[in-house]
Design a protein around this motif. Sequence first.
Motif, PDB file in Angstrom:
ATOM      1  N   MET A 103      22.611  -8.119 -12.497  1.00 44.50           N
ATOM      2  CA  MET A 103      23.367  -9.112 -13.260  1.00 44.50           C
ATOM      3  C   MET A 103      22.522 -10.342 -13.549  1.00 44.50           C
ATOM      4  O   MET A 103      22.598 -10.928 -14.632  1.00 44.50           O
ATOM      5  CB  MET A 103      24.633  -9.507 -12.510  1.00 44.50           C
ATOM      6  N   VAL A 104      21.711 -10.747 -12.576  1.00 39.93           N
ATOM      7  CA  VAL A 104      20.826 -11.899 -12.803  1.00 39.93           C
ATOM      8  C   VAL A 104      19.859 -11.598 -13.947  1.00 39.93           C
ATOM      9  O   VAL A 104      19.633 -12.429 -14.841  1.00 39.93           O
ATOM     10  CB  VAL A 104      20.057 -12.246 -11.516  1.00 39.93           C
ATOM     11  N   THR A 105      19.289 -10.394 -13.928  1.00 38.67           N
ATOM     12  CA  THR A 105      18.345 -10.020 -14.981  1.00 38.67           C
ATOM     13  C   THR A 105      19.008  -9.997 -16.343  1.00 38.67           C
ATOM     14  O   THR A 105      18.490 -10.553 -17.321  1.00 38.67           O
ATOM     15  CB  THR A 105      17.743  -8.635 -14.671  1.00 38.67           C
ATOM     16  N   VAL A 106      20.170  -9.350 -16.433  1.00 43.25           N
ATOM     17  CA  VAL A 106      20.874  -9.253 -17.716  1.00 43.25           C
ATOM     18  C   VAL A 106      21.304 -10.631 -18.206  1.00 43.25           C
ATOM     19  O   VAL A 106      21.171 -10.965 -19.393  1.00 43.25           O
ATOM     20  CB  VAL A 106      22.083  -8.317 -17.584  1.00 43.25           C
ATOM     21  N   THR A 107      21.830 -11.448 -17.297  1.00 44.16           N
ATOM     22  CA  THR A 107      22.298 -12.779 -17.692  1.00 44.16           C
ATOM     23  C   THR A 107      21.145 -13.638 -18.180  1.00 44.16           C
ATOM     24  O   THR A 107      21.265 -14.342 -19.196  1.00 44.16           O
ATOM     25  CB  THR A 107      22.984 -13.462 -16.498  1.00 44.16           C
ATOM     26  N   GLN A 108      20.018 -13.594 -17.489  1.00 38.57           N
ATOM     27  CA  GLN A 108      18.864 -14.363 -17.930  1.00 38.57           C
ATOM     28  C   GLN A 108      18.361 -13.873 -19.280  1.00 38.57           C
ATOM     29  O   GLN A 108      17.933 -14.665 -20.127  1.00 38.57           O
ATOM     30  CB  GLN A 108      17.744 -14.275 -16.893  1.00 38.57           C
ATOM     31  N   LEU A 109      18.425 -12.561 -19.501  1.00 43.85           N
ATOM     32  CA  LEU A 109      18.008 -12.010 -20.790  1.00 43.85           C
ATOM     33  C   LEU A 109      18.919 -12.512 -21.905  1.00 43.85           C
ATOM     34  O   LEU A 109      18.447 -12.905 -22.987  1.00 43.85           O
ATOM     35  CB  LEU A 109      18.026 -10.478 -20.723  1.00 43.85           C
ATOM     36  N   ILE A 110      20.225 -12.515 -21.645  1.00 44.22           N
ATOM     37  CA  ILE A 110      21.172 -12.999 -22.652  1.00 44.22           C
ATOM     38  C   ILE A 110      20.940 -14.475 -22.942  1.00 44.22           C
ATOM     39  O   ILE A 110      20.942 -14.911 -24.106  1.00 44.22           O
ATOM     40  CB  ILE A 110      22.621 -12.756 -22.169  1.00 44.22           C
ATOM     41  N   ARG A 111      20.741 -15.264 -21.902  1.00 46.29           N
ATOM     42  CA  ARG A 111      20.498 -16.699 -22.103  1.00 46.29           C
ATOM     43  C   ARG A 111      19.201 -16.940 -22.864  1.00 46.29           C
ATOM     44  O   ARG A 111      19.122 -17.834 -23.720  1.00 46.29           O
ATOM     45  CB  ARG A 111      20.467 -17.407 -20.750  1.00 46.29           C
ATOM     46  N   THR A 112      18.172 -16.138 -22.570  1.00 49.29           N
ATOM     47  CA  THR A 112      16.913 -16.281 -23.298  1.00 49.29           C
ATOM     48  C   THR A 112      17.085 -15.941 -24.769  1.00 49.29           C
ATOM     49  O   THR A 112      16.553 -16.635 -25.653  1.00 49.29           O
ATOM     50  CB  THR A 112      15.835 -15.375 -22.674  1.00 49.29           C
ATOM     51  N   ILE A 113      17.843 -14.885 -25.047  1.00 45.62           N
ATOM     52  CA  ILE A 113      18.105 -14.505 -26.445  1.00 45.62           C
ATOM     53  C   ILE A 113      18.856 -15.613 -27.166  1.00 45.62           C
ATOM     54  O   ILE A 113      18.549 -15.954 -28.317  1.00 45.62           O
ATOM     55  CB  ILE A 113      18.884 -13.183 -26.500  1.00 45.62           C
TER      56      ILE A 113
ATOM     57  N   LEU B 235      16.475 -18.368 -27.953  1.00 47.29           N
ATOM     58  CA  LEU B 235      15.604 -18.012 -29.068  1.00 47.29           C
ATOM     59  C   LEU B 235      16.342 -18.124 -30.394  1.00 47.29           C
ATOM     60  O   LEU B 235      15.776 -18.578 -31.407  1.00 47.29           O
ATOM     61  CB  LEU B 235      15.069 -16.585 -28.876  1.00 47.29           C
ATOM     62  N   ARG B 236      17.624 -17.728 -30.401  1.00 44.68           N
ATOM     63  CA  ARG B 236      18.408 -17.866 -31.630  1.00 44.68           C
ATOM     64  C   ARG B 236      18.577 -19.336 -32.001  1.00 44.68           C
ATOM     65  O   ARG B 236      18.451 -19.709 -33.176  1.00 44.68           O
ATOM     66  CB  ARG B 236      19.773 -17.214 -31.439  1.00 44.68           C
ATOM     67  N   ALA B 237      18.867 -20.169 -31.001  1.00 43.26           N
ATOM     68  CA  ALA B 237      19.015 -21.605 -31.274  1.00 43.26           C
ATOM     69  C   ALA B 237      17.702 -22.194 -31.779  1.00 43.26           C
ATOM     70  O   ALA B 237      17.690 -23.011 -32.708  1.00 43.26           O
ATOM     71  CB  ALA B 237      19.476 -22.333 -30.005  1.00 43.26           C
ATOM     72  N   ALA B 238      16.577 -21.779 -31.168  1.00 42.96           N
ATOM     73  CA  ALA B 238      15.275 -22.274 -31.622  1.00 42.96           C
ATOM     74  C   ALA B 238      14.981 -21.817 -33.044  1.00 42.96           C
ATOM     75  O   ALA B 238      14.436 -22.577 -33.858  1.00 42.96           O
ATOM     76  CB  ALA B 238      14.174 -21.788 -30.671  1.00 42.96           C
ATOM     77  N   HIS B 239      15.363 -20.569 -33.365  1.00 41.73           N
ATOM     78  CA  HIS B 239      15.157 -20.062 -34.723  1.00 41.73           C
ATOM     79  C   HIS B 239      15.969 -20.863 -35.730  1.00 41.73           C
ATOM     80  O   HIS B 239      15.461 -21.228 -36.808  1.00 41.73           O
ATOM     81  CB  HIS B 239      15.552 -18.585 -34.779  1.00 41.73           C
ATOM     82  N   ASP B 240      17.215 -21.169 -35.396  1.00 42.28           N
ATOM     83  CA  ASP B 240      18.049 -21.974 -36.293  1.00 42.28           C
ATOM     84  C   ASP B 240      17.460 -23.374 -36.476  1.00 42.28           C
ATOM     85  O   ASP B 240      17.482 -23.923 -37.583  1.00 42.28           O
ATOM     86  CB  ASP B 240      19.474 -22.072 -35.740  1.00 42.28           C
TER      87      ASP B 240
END
Length: 247
Positions: free
Chosen positions: A134-144, A147-152
């Motif tokens: 869950m830690v891995t998946v949650t960190q992956l989601i937060r990173t994505i 990245l989306r916010a940075a792209h915007d």
Amino acid sequence: VAGAVFLAFLVRGVVQEWDLVPGSRVALVAVTAVYVASYLLTLYFGPLHGPLVRTIALGWLFLAGAAFTLVTGDPSDLTLLSYAVATAIILLPLRWGVLLAVLTALAVIIGTWTVDGAVDVGDTFVLLMMTAGMVTVTQLIRTINQLRAAHDQIRALAVADERARLARDLHDVIGHSLTTITVKTGLARRLLESGAEQARALAEVGDAERLARQALTEIRTTVSGYRRPSLAAEIAGVREALRAAEI
């Protein structure tokens, strides 16, 4: 929906305990229903609220999960708190979610040791592995999401930079033309008002018209991105403006 899929493990736990608690089946079903509803509602509505509401919801979720263990009387069922732990990892800062996971694993170890005289290594390992996943998946989601916010943000900055470039190019390209047009039309007006040199006044008006058409063309080419100001063009524009002003 994805969270609901994992409820299959909870259903399996209820089936395993069904024959062991014949006198508490109604309570088992009721507690399970409350735990499931609390789990799904917290997952769905938790991200929409602030830290206080999230904390209260998670506290209730842990209580509902612990109530399941109280009904069955089996401390190994504390591993079913994995749903509450997973929700905490999603909704809380990572360090608090991990802390709750560790405390839950310690509760399983202490509970099984106290009641059974031995640690349920299998259930504890499953809980810890679920926490790591869950830690891995949650960190992956937060990173994505980051990245989306940075792209915007990059896209917004690119639009702002393009607007600034266009404004700068328009000012540089047609600034002198508009200045010359202003000078020429002012000179023509004064010549016409004085009644002298009408031919020169008409010539100045003709030059102003020519410059206006040229400026319109330059605006179009600048907007299209094909026109850039150059030193030679700027010097020619300054020379024309000074000549029109008789300097």
